[in-house]
Design an enzyme around this catalytic site. Structure first.
Site, PDB file in Angstrom:
ATOM      1  N   LYS A 116      30.940 -54.874 -27.121  1.00 58.87           N
ATOM      2  CA  LYS A 116      30.890 -56.074 -27.955  1.00 58.87           C
ATOM      3  C   LYS A 116      30.633 -57.316 -27.099  1.00 58.87           C
ATOM      4  O   LYS A 116      29.976 -58.259 -27.552  1.00 58.87           O
ATOM      5  CB  LYS A 116      32.211 -56.244 -28.707  1.00 58.87           C
ATOM      6  CG  LYS A 116      32.449 -55.223 -29.824  1.00 58.87           C
ATOM      7  CD  LYS A 116      33.651 -55.653 -30.669  1.00 58.87           C
ATOM      8  CE  LYS A 116      34.368 -54.498 -31.327  1.00 58.87           C
ATOM      9  NZ  LYS A 116      33.642 -53.823 -32.376  1.00 58.87           N
ATOM     10  N   GLU A 200      38.161 -64.283 -29.233  1.00 60.97           N
ATOM     11  CA  GLU A 200      37.387 -65.203 -30.081  1.00 60.97           C
ATOM     12  C   GLU A 200      38.280 -65.913 -31.077  1.00 60.97           C
ATOM     13  O   GLU A 200      39.442 -65.554 -31.281  1.00 60.97           O
ATOM     14  CB  GLU A 200      36.206 -64.482 -30.753  1.00 60.97           C
ATOM     15  CG  GLU A 200      36.551 -63.252 -31.542  1.00 60.97           C
ATOM     16  CD  GLU A 200      35.328 -62.511 -32.092  1.00 60.97           C
ATOM     17  OE1 GLU A 200      34.322 -62.329 -31.386  1.00 60.97           O
ATOM     18  OE2 GLU A 200      35.401 -62.096 -33.262  1.00 60.97           O
ATOM     19  N   HIS A 235      41.709 -53.740 -40.886  1.00 57.95           N
ATOM     20  CA  HIS A 235      40.363 -54.059 -40.398  1.00 57.95           C
ATOM     21  C   HIS A 235      39.371 -52.942 -40.671  1.00 57.95           C
ATOM     22  O   HIS A 235      38.347 -52.840 -40.009  1.00 57.95           O
ATOM     23  CB  HIS A 235      40.367 -54.400 -38.902  1.00 57.95           C
ATOM     24  CG  HIS A 235      41.279 -55.532 -38.556  1.00 57.95           C
ATOM     25  ND1 HIS A 235      41.092 -56.808 -39.047  1.00 57.95           N
ATOM     26  CD2 HIS A 235      42.393 -55.580 -37.799  1.00 57.95           C
ATOM     27  CE1 HIS A 235      42.056 -57.588 -38.598  1.00 57.95           C
ATOM     28  NE2 HIS A 235      42.864 -56.870 -37.833  1.00 57.95           N
ATOM     29  N   ARG A 291      23.523 -47.201 -36.086  1.00 57.66           N
ATOM     30  CA  ARG A 291      23.514 -45.920 -36.812  1.00 57.66           C
ATOM     31  C   ARG A 291      23.442 -46.216 -38.296  1.00 57.66           C
ATOM     32  O   ARG A 291      23.500 -47.368 -38.711  1.00 57.66           O
ATOM     33  CB  ARG A 291      24.808 -45.166 -36.518  1.00 57.66           C
ATOM     34  CG  ARG A 291      26.028 -46.020 -36.862  1.00 57.66           C
ATOM     35  CD  ARG A 291      27.341 -45.310 -36.719  1.00 57.66           C
ATOM     36  NE  ARG A 291      28.451 -46.235 -36.624  1.00 57.66           N
ATOM     37  CZ  ARG A 291      29.088 -46.786 -37.641  1.00 57.66           C
ATOM     38  NH1 ARG A 291      28.696 -46.526 -38.873  1.00 57.66           N
ATOM     39  NH2 ARG A 291      30.084 -47.611 -37.453  1.00 57.66           N
TER      40      ARG A 291
HETATM   41  P1  ADP Z   1      35.111 -52.703 -35.370  1.00 57.56           P
HETATM   42  O1  ADP Z   1      34.255 -52.270 -34.241  1.00 57.56           O
HETATM   43  O2  ADP Z   1      36.475 -52.148 -35.301  1.00 57.56           O
HETATM   44  O3  ADP Z   1      34.415 -52.511 -36.686  1.00 57.56           O
HETATM   45  P2  ADP Z   1      34.624 -55.563 -35.731  1.00 57.56           P
HETATM   46  O4  ADP Z   1      34.382 -56.517 -34.620  1.00 57.56           O
HETATM   47  O5  ADP Z   1      33.454 -55.157 -36.554  1.00 57.56           O
HETATM   48  O6  ADP Z   1      35.337 -54.276 -35.129  1.00 57.56           O
HETATM   49  O7  ADP Z   1      35.759 -56.178 -36.661  1.00 57.56           O
HETATM   50  C1  ADP Z   1      36.365 -55.422 -37.686  1.00 57.56           C
HETATM   51  C2  ADP Z   1      36.954 -56.351 -38.746  1.00 57.56           C
HETATM   52  O8  ADP Z   1      37.915 -57.250 -38.164  1.00 57.56           O
HETATM   53  C3  ADP Z   1      35.955 -57.267 -39.404  1.00 57.56           C
HETATM   54  O9  ADP Z   1      35.300 -56.647 -40.474  1.00 57.56           O
HETATM   55  C4  ADP Z   1      36.829 -58.428 -39.852  1.00 57.56           C
HETATM   56  O10 ADP Z   1      37.496 -58.136 -41.038  1.00 57.56           O
HETATM   57  C5  ADP Z   1      37.852 -58.544 -38.744  1.00 57.56           C
HETATM   58  N1  ADP Z   1      37.451 -59.541 -37.728  1.00 57.56           N
HETATM   59  C6  ADP Z   1      36.659 -59.328 -36.667  1.00 57.56           C
HETATM   60  N2  ADP Z   1      36.474 -60.472 -35.952  1.00 57.56           N
HETATM   61  C7  ADP Z   1      37.190 -61.427 -36.583  1.00 57.56           C
HETATM   62  C8  ADP Z   1      37.437 -62.818 -36.343  1.00 57.56           C
HETATM   63  N3  ADP Z   1      36.916 -63.444 -35.299  1.00 57.56           N
HETATM   64  N4  ADP Z   1      38.237 -63.497 -37.197  1.00 57.56           N
HETATM   65  C9  ADP Z   1      38.796 -62.863 -38.255  1.00 57.56           C
HETATM   66  N5  ADP Z   1      38.612 -61.568 -38.529  1.00 57.56           N
HETATM   67  C10 ADP Z   1      37.820 -60.840 -37.718  1.00 57.56           C
HETATM   68  P1  ADP Z   2      31.396 -48.373 -40.920  1.00 59.62           P
HETATM   69  O1  ADP Z   2      31.217 -49.624 -40.162  1.00 59.62           O
HETATM   70  O2  ADP Z   2      30.158 -47.562 -41.110  1.00 59.62           O
HETATM   71  O3  ADP Z   2      32.139 -48.557 -42.174  1.00 59.62           O
HETATM   72  P2  ADP Z   2      33.253 -47.855 -38.804  1.00 59.62           P
HETATM   73  O4  ADP Z   2      32.549 -48.715 -37.839  1.00 59.62           O
HETATM   74  O5  ADP Z   2      34.575 -48.250 -39.328  1.00 59.62           O
HETATM   75  O6  ADP Z   2      32.300 -47.445 -40.034  1.00 59.62           O
HETATM   76  O7  ADP Z   2      33.471 -46.418 -38.127  1.00 59.62           O
HETATM   77  C1  ADP Z   2      32.669 -45.324 -38.307  1.00 59.62           C
HETATM   78  C2  ADP Z   2      32.936 -44.589 -39.567  1.00 59.62           C
HETATM   79  O8  ADP Z   2      32.804 -43.240 -39.317  1.00 59.62           O
HETATM   80  C3  ADP Z   2      34.331 -44.805 -40.149  1.00 59.62           C
HETATM   81  O9  ADP Z   2      34.226 -45.101 -41.517  1.00 59.62           O
HETATM   82  C4  ADP Z   2      35.033 -43.531 -39.979  1.00 59.62           C
HETATM   83  O10 ADP Z   2      35.876 -43.269 -41.073  1.00 59.62           O
HETATM   84  C5  ADP Z   2      33.868 -42.588 -39.949  1.00 59.62           C
HETATM   85  N1  ADP Z   2      34.122 -41.444 -39.167  1.00 59.62           N
HETATM   86  C6  ADP Z   2      34.521 -41.401 -37.899  1.00 59.62           C
HETATM   87  N2  ADP Z   2      34.662 -40.156 -37.514  1.00 59.62           N
HETATM   88  C7  ADP Z   2      34.343 -39.392 -38.595  1.00 59.62           C
HETATM   89  C8  ADP Z   2      34.310 -38.013 -38.856  1.00 59.62           C
HETATM   90  N3  ADP Z   2      34.658 -37.170 -37.938  1.00 59.62           N
HETATM   91  N4  ADP Z   2      33.930 -37.551 -40.046  1.00 59.62           N
HETATM   92  C9  ADP Z   2      33.598 -38.412 -41.001  1.00 59.62           C
HETATM   93  N5  ADP Z   2      33.628 -39.727 -40.829  1.00 59.62           N
HETATM   94  C10 ADP Z   2      33.994 -40.202 -39.638  1.00 59.62           C
END
Ligand code: ADP
Ligand code: ADP
Ligand code: MG
Length: 668
Positions: A116, A200, A235, A291
């Site tokens: 990230k 952040e 989250h 992906r």
């Molecule tokens: P991940 O890789 O676990 O998906 P993300 O960076 O996409 O991590 O963040 C997941 C979630 O966390 C976001 O969808 C949002 O709801 C929350 N989030 C991320 N960054 C912030 C932020 N700077 N302020 C508030 N909420 C955040």
């Molecule tokens: P997205 O952003 O596509 O909602 P995330 O970034 O949260 O997804 O993480 C990847 C997704 O893949 C998650 O929703 C998680 O539940 C799913 N996932 C991870 N491992 C597996 C698995 N073994 N089988 C099915 N789904 C999976």
């Protein structure tokens, strides 16, 4: 185009990819672990190859084995789905080295977005707006604390290598910073083997809005509009929709172009999602998922495109099927993720067998993406998502009405699910208004997670009627077999056969008991003395499919009662109750160890075997401790006995229903 592809995944996404491949005339190869031998994705593919034991580390995460399977079956390309190896650059490289096409972006693009922090640095150069924060290499604690001060509290510490909401800590004051940093680093190290973090600005009421992008190998790139995924717990997304409520044309174009710029900055190809966090009129880049995304179906529903088909075309070298100006939005779509989890216990994952799995029939308005069938199990080994329900209609309000109806018609028995919770979200007035922020679930927890409804007389009466019906039907069958179905013994209501005119039914919900005293009245009418002290007259018959039209005190009600052994799931007026009917002759043994066996109530890991073969045990003594989905379950002796055999040892993984040990009772 490819003739044959291998799908390096399982569950609903494997089934989803197979479906499109089949439509395009492409043969499919599935891979499976021992836990998935009979899984739907294996049954759906043209060929299937076993790759190892149940644990993902020994099967679905073994790139080498998967590549071997592809080469052995003559597959030309590998679709990674999501999760597992989908964002593993090393795997993408290994596919290329083996002469296989990886159906995803170039390995370097995965690497560029894998961290990230580095992704944010790249995006800064491409002039994509970023959440104010620090994403440098320097990781000194004092420096990070000073950066947090500069940003201004509250701040969010994130694992650079993070995903799935792990390794994130909200820090509200300077005093908490150091402790939160330590714990974020620990979690990051254990989950991702990398303790680097970024800091952040923590936005307090943001929306999660992401843009679907697509690029081909010929230099074309487009965006397929946005998805709003603000309804999150821990989250992680639970409900997604497209388009985002309140989105203006200008802002859509602005975000879409920023997302395309992000993709082009890293030489992207294939399907990708650029996630933004939005607050007020501002939006900021958060991360890019390199992906196909879980929630891609809502985009398919509003654009009329098949994104897996696009992936296959782009990977085989074709140009994008449509240009930006040829893409448009039609109507509105929602997706809900049906999880095996318990919303009442902080969304703790659940396991078990899907004794009953029913949704309304798919149509133009309702799509079901599922990786399981009735009878399949949800185990501890993989993600607890059971299925996705996707609805579409001309506008948001109509689509939301369809979502509510779809959830009302969804019944899952055997595994605890979030179905009722999703229905509460879909029915909430704040959600109906549109444009909720990521704090929605927490803010309305009292509405969305109400205390379980108390058991009322009606529910109990319905369960009692179902039991009476079953006894009656059994009598009818017995009469048919005996050839004496004219006998008056078989004509009257159930238990009277035994010469009794009264019967007590003892039901259990959780740890509460409820007694219903039944008395035979006129004709088929039964009088029931309920725990409340009231007396109800009951009449009605349970149909094979579980429909029950009952007459309770002269009022006709419709319900469903799904029975599995001694468990009655009563569905009535939007409520669902599971009642266990105790066997009056043997209340302690009900539902347990038949024939002196003790079986695992769910799949899990044995943490302790407390007894040895030959040992005498007392009723209630703990025999085995099983850990399943982060919880420990003690398995106890239901009666005094002697252990005759122990089949597992500490550390063993067991499947639900596996015989753990056998007992001999003194009478045996
Ligand atoms: P991940 O890789 O676990 O998906 P993300 O960076 O996409 O991590 O963040 C997941 C979630 O966390 C976001 O969808 C949002 O709801 C929350 N989030 C991320 N960054 C912030 C932020 N700077 N302020 C508030 N909420 C955040
Ligand atoms: P997205 O952003 O596509 O909602 P995330 O970034 O949260 O997804 O993480 C990847 C997704 O893949 C998650 O929703 C998680 O539940 C799913 N996932 C991870 N491992 C597996 C698995 N073994 N089988 C099915 N789904 C999976
Ligand atoms: Mg994310």
């Amino acid at each position: 185009m490819f003739d044959k592809i291998l799908i390096a995944n399982r569950g609903e996404i494997a089934c989803r990819v197979i479906e499109t491949a089949r439509r395009m005339g492409i043969a499919t190869v599935a891979v499976y672990s021992d836990a998935d031998q009979d899984a739907l994705h294996v049954a759906s593919a043209d060929e299937a190859i076993r790759i190892g034991p149940a644990a993902a580390m020994e099967s679905y995460l073994l790139g080498e084995k998967i590549i071997e399977a592809a080469l052995a079956t003559g597959a030309q390309a590998v679709h990674p789905g999501y999760g597992f190896l989908s964002e593993n650059a090393g795997f993408a490289d290994a596919c290329a080295d083996a002469g296989l096409t990886f159906i995803g972006p170039p390995a370097d693009a995965i690497r560029a977005m894998g961290s990230k922090s580095e992704a944010k640095a790249l995006m800064e150069k491409a002039s994509v707006p970023l959440v104010p924060g620090y994403h440098g290499v320097e990781q000194d604690s004092t420096l990070l604390a000073a950066e947090a001060e500069k940003i201004g509290y509250p701040v969010l510490i994130k694992a650079s290598a993070g995903g799935g909401g792990k390794g994130m800590r909200i820090v509200r004051t300077a005093e908490e910073f150091s402790a939160s940093l330590d714990s974020a680093r620990r979690e990051a190290a254990s989950s991702f083997g990398d303790e680097r973090v970024l800091v952040e600005k923590y936005l307090t009421a943001p929306r999660h809005i992401e843009v679907q992008v697509f690029a081909d190998s010929l230099g074309n790139a487009v965006y397929l509009f946005e998805r709003d995924c603000s309804v999150q717990r821990r989250h992680q997304k639970v409900v997604e929709e497209a388009p985002a409520p309140g989105m203006t044309e200008e802002r859509r174009a602005e975000m879409g172009e920023a997302a395309v710029a992000a993709a082009q900055a890293i030489g992207y190809q294939g399907a990708g999602t650029v996630e933004f966090i939005a607050e007020g009129d501002d939006f900021y880049f958060m991360e890019m998922n390199t992906r196909l995304q879980v929630e891609h179906p809502v985009t398919e529903m509003i654009t009329g495109q098949d994104l897996v088909e696009w992936q296959l075309r782009v990977a085989s070298g074709e140009a994008l099927p449509l240009s930006q100006s040829e893409l448009s939005i039609s109507g509105h779509a929602f997706e809900v993720r049906l999880y095996a989890e318990d919303p009442q216990r902080d969304f703790l994952p659940a396991t078990g067998r899907l004794l009953h799995f029913e949704t309304p029939p798919p149509s133009r308005h309702l799509r079901l993406d599922s990786g399981v069938r009735q009878g399949d199990s949800v185990t501890v080994y993989y993600d607890p998502m059971i299925a996705k329900l996707i609805v579409w209609d001309e506008d948001r309000a109509s689509a939301l009405a369809r979502l509510r109806a779809a959830l009302t018609g969804t019944h899952i028995v055997g595994v605890t699910t979030n179905t009722a919770f999703l229905a509460a979200v879909a029915g909430h007035p704040a959600f109906a208004e549109g444009g909720v922020d990521t704090g929605f679930i927490e803010r309305y927890a009292a509405d969305l997670l109400p205390a379980p409804a108390p058991l009322d007389d009606q529910i109990l009466a319905l369960a009692a009627l179902a039991e009476i019906s079953a006894v009656k039907q059994e009598a009818t069958r017995a009469a048919a077999v005996s050839g004496d179905d004219g006998s008056p013994w078989f004509q009257t209501g159930g238990w009277r056969l035994n010469g009794d005119t009264q019967r007590r039914l003892l039901f259990q919900e959780g740890d509460q008991d409820f007694a219903v005293d039944l008395r035979y009245a006129e004709g088929t009418l039964i009088e029931a003395a309920m725990p409340s002290g009231d007396t109800l007259t009951l009449q009605g018959d349970l149909r094979e499919d579980g429909h029950l039209r009952a007459d309770l005190n002269g009022r006709v009600v419709s319900a469903r009662v799904l029975r599995h052994d001694q468990d009655f799931t009563v569905l009535h007026a939007g409520k669902s109750h599971v009642l266990h009917l105790l066997d009056p002759r043997n209340p302690d043994l009900a539902g347990e160890d038949e024939g002196g066996q003790l079986t695992a109530p769910m799949s899990g890991k044995i943490v302790a075997v407390r007894v040895q073969a030959g040992e005498a045990v007392e009723q209630g003594q703990v025999l085995v401790v099983l850990e399943a989905m982060k919880m420990e379950h003690s398995i106890t002796a239901s009666h005094d006995a002697v252990v005759s055999n122990v089949f597992y040892a500490d550390g063993d993984l067991v499947e639900e229903g596996a015989e753990l040990l056998s007992l001999e009772t003194s009478e045996d």
